[in-house]
Design a protein around this motif. Structure first.
Motif, PDB file in Angstrom:
ATOM      1  N   VAL A 245       0.834  -1.188   0.000  1.00 24.02           N
ATOM      2  CA  VAL A 245       0.000   0.000   0.000  1.00 24.02           C
ATOM      3  C   VAL A 245       0.875   1.247   0.000  1.00 24.02           C
ATOM      4  N   LEU A 246       0.434   2.255  -0.711  1.00 22.95           N
ATOM      5  CA  LEU A 246       1.038   3.579  -0.643  1.00 22.95           C
ATOM      6  C   LEU A 246       0.022   4.501  -0.004  1.00 22.95           C
ATOM      7  N   LEU A 247       0.416   5.102   1.119  1.00 29.51           N
ATOM      8  CA  LEU A 247      -0.433   6.053   1.831  1.00 29.51           C
ATOM      9  C   LEU A 247       0.107   7.456   1.612  1.00 29.51           C
ATOM     10  N   MET A 248      -0.799   8.402   1.345  1.00 30.55           N
ATOM     11  CA  MET A 248      -0.390   9.789   1.164  1.00 30.55           C
ATOM     12  C   MET A 248      -1.367  10.715   1.882  1.00 30.55           C
ATOM     13  N   GLU A 249      -0.828  11.791   2.408  1.00 30.71           N
ATOM     14  CA  GLU A 249      -1.638  12.854   3.009  1.00 30.71           C
ATOM     15  C   GLU A 249      -1.140  14.175   2.453  1.00 30.71           C
ATOM     16  N   LEU A 250      -2.038  14.922   1.804  1.00 30.57           N
ATOM     17  CA  LEU A 250      -1.671  16.165   1.130  1.00 30.57           C
ATOM     18  C   LEU A 250      -2.297  17.344   1.846  1.00 30.57           C
ATOM     19  N   ASP A 251      -1.457  18.303   2.263  1.00 29.87           N
ATOM     20  CA  ASP A 251      -1.941  19.568   2.814  1.00 29.87           C
ATOM     21  C   ASP A 251      -2.391  20.431   1.642  1.00 29.87           C
ATOM     22  N   LEU A 252      -3.679  20.727   1.566  1.00 32.20           N
ATOM     23  CA  LEU A 252      -4.227  21.410   0.404  1.00 32.20           C
ATOM     24  C   LEU A 252      -3.885  22.895   0.367  1.00 32.20           C
ATOM     25  N   ALA A 253      -3.381  23.437   1.459  1.00 30.01           N
ATOM     26  CA  ALA A 253      -2.992  24.845   1.481  1.00 30.01           C
ATOM     27  C   ALA A 253      -1.546  25.061   1.069  1.00 30.01           C
ATOM     28  N   THR A 254      -0.695  24.071   1.349  1.00 30.49           N
ATOM     29  CA  THR A 254       0.743  24.269   1.125  1.00 30.49           C
ATOM     30  C   THR A 254       1.336  23.343   0.070  1.00 30.49           C
ATOM     31  N   GLY A 255       0.670  22.230  -0.242  1.00 33.93           N
ATOM     32  CA  GLY A 255       1.246  21.243  -1.151  1.00 33.93           C
ATOM     33  C   GLY A 255       2.223  20.309  -0.480  1.00 33.93           C
ATOM     34  N   ALA A 256       2.315  20.359   0.853  1.00 33.83           N
ATOM     35  CA  ALA A 256       3.196  19.435   1.575  1.00 33.83           C
ATOM     36  C   ALA A 256       2.572  18.035   1.549  1.00 33.83           C
ATOM     37  N   LEU A 257       3.362  17.070   1.103  1.00 30.10           N
ATOM     38  CA  LEU A 257       2.884  15.699   0.946  1.00 30.10           C
ATOM     39  C   LEU A 257       3.637  14.781   1.897  1.00 30.10           C
ATOM     40  N   VAL A 258       2.896  14.028   2.685  1.00 27.35           N
ATOM     41  CA  VAL A 258       3.459  13.003   3.557  1.00 27.35           C
ATOM     42  C   VAL A 258       3.107  11.649   2.960  1.00 27.35           C
ATOM     43  N   ALA A 259       4.077  10.745   2.907  1.00 24.32           N
ATOM     44  CA  ALA A 259       3.851   9.436   2.292  1.00 24.32           C
ATOM     45  C   ALA A 259       4.438   8.333   3.151  1.00 24.32           C
ATOM     46  N   VAL A 260       3.786   7.191   3.121  1.00 20.21           N
ATOM     47  CA  VAL A 260       4.312   5.956   3.712  1.00 20.21           C
ATOM     48  C   VAL A 260       4.249   4.885   2.638  1.00 20.21           C
ATOM     49  N   ASP A 261       5.406   4.338   2.305  1.00 19.00           N
ATOM     50  CA  ASP A 261       5.508   3.325   1.269  1.00 19.00           C
ATOM     51  C   ASP A 261       5.659   1.958   1.931  1.00 19.00           C
ATOM     52  N   ALA A 262       4.562   1.200   1.965  1.00 17.73           N
ATOM     53  CA  ALA A 262       4.599  -0.146   2.522  1.00 17.73           C
ATOM     54  C   ALA A 262       4.619  -1.143   1.371  1.00 17.73           C
ATOM     55  N   GLY A 263       5.793  -1.249   0.728  1.00 19.26           N
ATOM     56  CA  GLY A 263       5.952  -2.142  -0.410  1.00 19.26           C
ATOM     57  C   GLY A 263       5.042  -1.795  -1.560  1.00 19.26           C
ATOM     58  N   SER A 264       4.901  -0.501  -1.807  1.00 19.43           N
ATOM     59  CA  SER A 264       3.743   0.036  -2.497  1.00 19.43           C
ATOM     60  C   SER A 264       3.796  -0.033  -4.014  1.00 19.43           C
ATOM     61  N   PRO A 265       2.645   0.367  -4.628  1.00 19.31           N
ATOM     62  CA  PRO A 265       2.670   0.720  -6.049  1.00 19.31           C
ATOM     63  C   PRO A 265       3.639   1.870  -6.303  1.00 19.31           C
ATOM     64  N   HIS A 266       3.811   2.213  -7.563  1.00 22.10           N
ATOM     65  CA  HIS A 266       4.825   3.191  -7.964  1.00 22.10           C
ATOM     66  C   HIS A 266       4.232   4.595  -7.998  1.00 22.10           C
ATOM     67  N   LEU A 267       4.989   5.584  -7.505  1.00 20.99           N
ATOM     68  CA  LEU A 267       4.573   6.982  -7.505  1.00 20.99           C
ATOM     69  C   LEU A 267       5.393   7.739  -8.543  1.00 20.99           C
ATOM     70  N   ILE A 268       4.696   8.375  -9.472  1.00 10.67           N
ATOM     71  CA  ILE A 268       5.340   9.076 -10.577  1.00 10.67           C
ATOM     72  C   ILE A 268       4.809  10.506 -10.621  1.00 10.67           C
TER      73      ILE A 268
END
Length: 377
Positions: A245-268
């Motif tokens: 799983v790939l987990l992401m949390e995006l701050d919609l005001a700043t564009g700051a992205l937090v991610a957790v890659d648990a053997g995840s799909p690919h992020l491009i």
């Protein structure tokens, strides 16, 4: 709002679930002189527009109905009006009316009524099988039925972001899935790449999805969401089954992205027509080991950035011993720059089908996310 539009709205919202389109048709006949009203819903593959009452599907991309669906704007041709039907960015299909009124005000009212219809169909779908059954051109496998029921939707639009996803093979998907939620300030996105076959894979993905939702709704940080889901999967399967799983949390005001890659799909990332694979810290898939601790990574997006999340089923799709991820993916992603996310996802899946010359054998999930920058919500 005119009295005519108000009556049409009331007929849609007050009708029994099985008579929504019929009651709308009666009102449009009385008010606008329209003799034919028909709802076409897009199928699970995003390849056919299927009439609710049965009949011939619309498949040709040059058809006015598809132009209305793709561009999300009314189309008028040969005395017929085609109006997009959807809600909050979730495209459900098109409404056909004929003869369409010549009055521009009446056409605007019909456009609004089609949107009301989209909201109402979405509201009643969980209480009747009528609309879901009419959306399929063939039978879904049991695993696919479970996976589609699990999804939050197929597309979502807010002023600060636009988002879409698709599962393939649509009528037989097993373990791949995605989930999202937003609160106006943050967007959470999970893309899951399931393990196993058939119903067993769907059950595993369902367990992980509900565990992630439970943790997210409890207000846990992203790494803790992964840890809780990891524990839930491990407790059930003791390491014999796991999923990426790939987990992401995006701050919609700043564009700051937090991610957790648990053997995840690919992020491009697609930025100014440049395609870049985002380097992620590979961590253990959910449920592989007991008590795994997960770490978060942080990135900053720029206004207009587009993110694609694609599973191994996309990267590893092979034709003539050539992998799609090696030969065609980057090139095609660049071509999606001017497209809306749902169109980009649908086009990518179509290109993938053409590459393998048919339906996919392995599960594939594609999610496209545009961050448009901070906006009034």
């Amino acid at each position: 709002m005119s009295e005519a539009e108000a009556r049409a709205r009331r007929n849609v919202t007050d009708a029994p679930t099985d008579l929504i389109v019929a009651r709308l048709a009666d009102e449009l006949r009385r008010t606008y002189g329209i003799t034919r009203t028909e709802l076409y819903q897009v199928d699970y593959r995003l390849a056919e527009l299927l009439p609710l009452g049965g009949g011939e599907a619309l498949t040709g991309p040059g058809h006015p109905a598809w132009y209305a669906f793709d561009h999300q704007e009314p189309v008028f041709a040969d005395g017929t009006g085609w109006f997009p039907v959807g809600m909050r960015g979730e495209r459900r299909g098109v409404l056909r009316v004929s003869p369409v009124p010549a009055d521009p005000a009446a056409r605007r009212e019909l456009d609004t009524v089609a949107t009301v219809l989209g909201h109402e169909v979405a509201a009643v779908t969980s209480t009747t099988d009528i609309y879901l059954s009419a959306r399929r051109s063939r039978r879904l496998t049991l695993a696919a039925e479970m996976q589609w029921e699990l999804l939050p939707g197929r597309s979502r639009i807010r002023p600060s972001f636009s988002l879409a996803g698709q599962l393939e093979p649509a009528y037989a998907v097993r373990g791949d899935s995605f989930d999202w939620s937003d609160d106006g300030h943050r967007l959470w996105l999970a893309v899951l790449n399931g393990f196993g076959e058939g119903v067993a894979a769907a059950l595993l993905t369902s367990l992980a999805t509900y565990a992630l939702r439970n943790a997210r709704r409890a207000g846990l940080a992203l790494a803790d969401q992964a840890a809780l889901a990891d524990q839930a999967v491990y407790a059930q399967h003791r390491g014999e089954q796991h999923l990426s799983v790939l987990l992401m949390e995006l701050d919609l005001a700043t564009g700051a992205l937090v991610a957790v890659d648990a053997g995840s799909p690919h992020l491009i990332r697609l930025r100014a027509s440049e395609v870049t694979s985002q380097a992620l810290e590979k961590q253990f898939p959910l449920g592989m080991f007991e008590g795994t601790d997960y770490r978060e990574q942080r990135f900053d997006l720029e206004r207009g950035d587009r993110l694609f999340v694609v599973s191994d089923g996309v990267i590893d799709a092979t034709a003539n011993r050539v992998r799609y991820g090696e030969s065609a993916l980057d090139r095609f992603l660049r071509r999606t720059s001017p497209m809306e996310p749902l169109d980009a996802v649908r086009s990518l899946i179509g290109d993938l089908r053409a590459f393998v010359a048919g339906d996919l054998v392995d599960d594939a999930v594609v999610v496209c996310l545009d961050w448009l920058g901070p906006q009034d919500q």
